[in-house]
Design a protein around this motif. Structure first.
Motif, PDB file in Angstrom:
ATOM      1  N   THR A  68      43.409  37.247  64.276  1.00  0.00           N
ATOM      2  CA  THR A  68      43.902  38.553  64.735  1.00  0.00           C
ATOM      3  C   THR A  68      45.423  38.556  64.876  1.00  0.00           C
ATOM      4  O   THR A  68      46.099  39.459  64.375  1.00  0.00           O
ATOM      5  N   THR A  71      47.136  38.072  61.418  1.00  0.00           N
ATOM      6  CA  THR A  71      46.975  39.265  60.592  1.00  0.00           C
ATOM      7  C   THR A  71      47.907  40.376  61.072  1.00  0.00           C
ATOM      8  O   THR A  71      48.546  41.052  60.253  1.00  0.00           O
ATOM      9  N   ALA A  72      48.006  40.557  62.373  1.00  0.00           N
ATOM     10  CA  ALA A  72      48.892  41.597  62.911  1.00  0.00           C
ATOM     11  C   ALA A  72      50.350  41.318  62.543  1.00  0.00           C
ATOM     12  O   ALA A  72      51.084  42.225  62.133  1.00  0.00           O
ATOM     13  N   THR A  76      52.599  43.414  59.654  1.00  0.00           N
ATOM     14  CA  THR A  76      53.896  44.006  59.984  1.00  0.00           C
ATOM     15  C   THR A  76      54.924  43.638  58.923  1.00  0.00           C
ATOM     16  O   THR A  76      55.697  44.485  58.468  1.00  0.00           O
ATOM     17  N   ASP A  81      53.016  47.684  58.808  1.00  0.00           N
ATOM     18  CA  ASP A  81      52.475  48.050  60.114  1.00  0.00           C
ATOM     19  C   ASP A  81      53.592  47.984  61.153  1.00  0.00           C
ATOM     20  O   ASP A  81      54.577  47.269  60.969  1.00  0.00           O
ATOM     21  N   MET A  83      55.201  47.063  64.908  1.00  0.00           N
ATOM     22  CA  MET A  83      55.067  46.079  65.979  1.00  0.00           C
ATOM     23  C   MET A  83      55.887  46.570  67.159  1.00  0.00           C
ATOM     24  O   MET A  83      57.094  46.759  67.047  1.00  0.00           O
ATOM     25  N   LYS A  87      52.478  45.515  71.843  1.00  0.00           N
ATOM     26  CA  LYS A  87      51.586  44.829  70.912  1.00  0.00           C
ATOM     27  C   LYS A  87      51.952  43.351  70.832  1.00  0.00           C
ATOM     28  O   LYS A  87      51.071  42.491  70.837  1.00  0.00           O
ATOM     29  N   LEU A  91      49.488  40.178  71.741  1.00  0.00           N
ATOM     30  CA  LEU A  91      49.254  39.116  70.757  1.00  0.00           C
ATOM     31  C   LEU A  91      49.603  37.755  71.364  1.00  0.00           C
ATOM     32  O   LEU A  91      48.912  36.767  71.125  1.00  0.00           O
TER      33      LEU A  91
END
Length: 109
Positions: A68, A71-72, A76, A81, A83, A87, A91
């Motif tokens: 997770t 991937t986040a 980005t 995506d 950030m 967030k 994370l």
């Protein structure tokens, strides 16, 4: 050690498959769809190899938590995506939890 190599391989395939999902165009692009499905399949196979030596709770927490967070971050960088500080904080909490699980013991009893 082999179990952790399998686990991190599983994480790598899961991340690559997840980041490739937009390329499937809602599963209308068959080559990308096949790539994603095979990638997830390899990820789960490697996950089962990791379970030979690492408890399910720890294995799944590391696989999902690291997957997770990575991937986040990669979404980005590569997919545009956003950030936010909020967030990024959460994370960090995920990563801290994974580290805490590792420090609490990860082998079968």
């Amino acid at each position: 050690m082999a179990a952790f190599l399998a686990l991190f391989g599983a994480i790598a395939f899961e991340i690559a498959s997840t980041l490739s999902l937009p390329k499937t165009r809602e599963f209308h692009d068959l080559p990308w769809t096949a790539t994603v499905l095979v990638g997830y399949g390899v990820s789960f196979w490697l996950l089962t190899l990791a379970l030979r030596e690492i408890q399910v709770s720890t294995t799944y927490a590391i696989w999902s938590g690291v997957g997770t967070a990575a991937t986040a971050i990669l979404a980005t960088v590569f997919l545009g995506d956003t950030m936010t500080w909020t967030k990024a904080f959460w994370l960090g909490v995920i990563i801290a939890g994974v580290i805490g699980l590792n420090l609490s013991g990860t082998t079968h009893a």
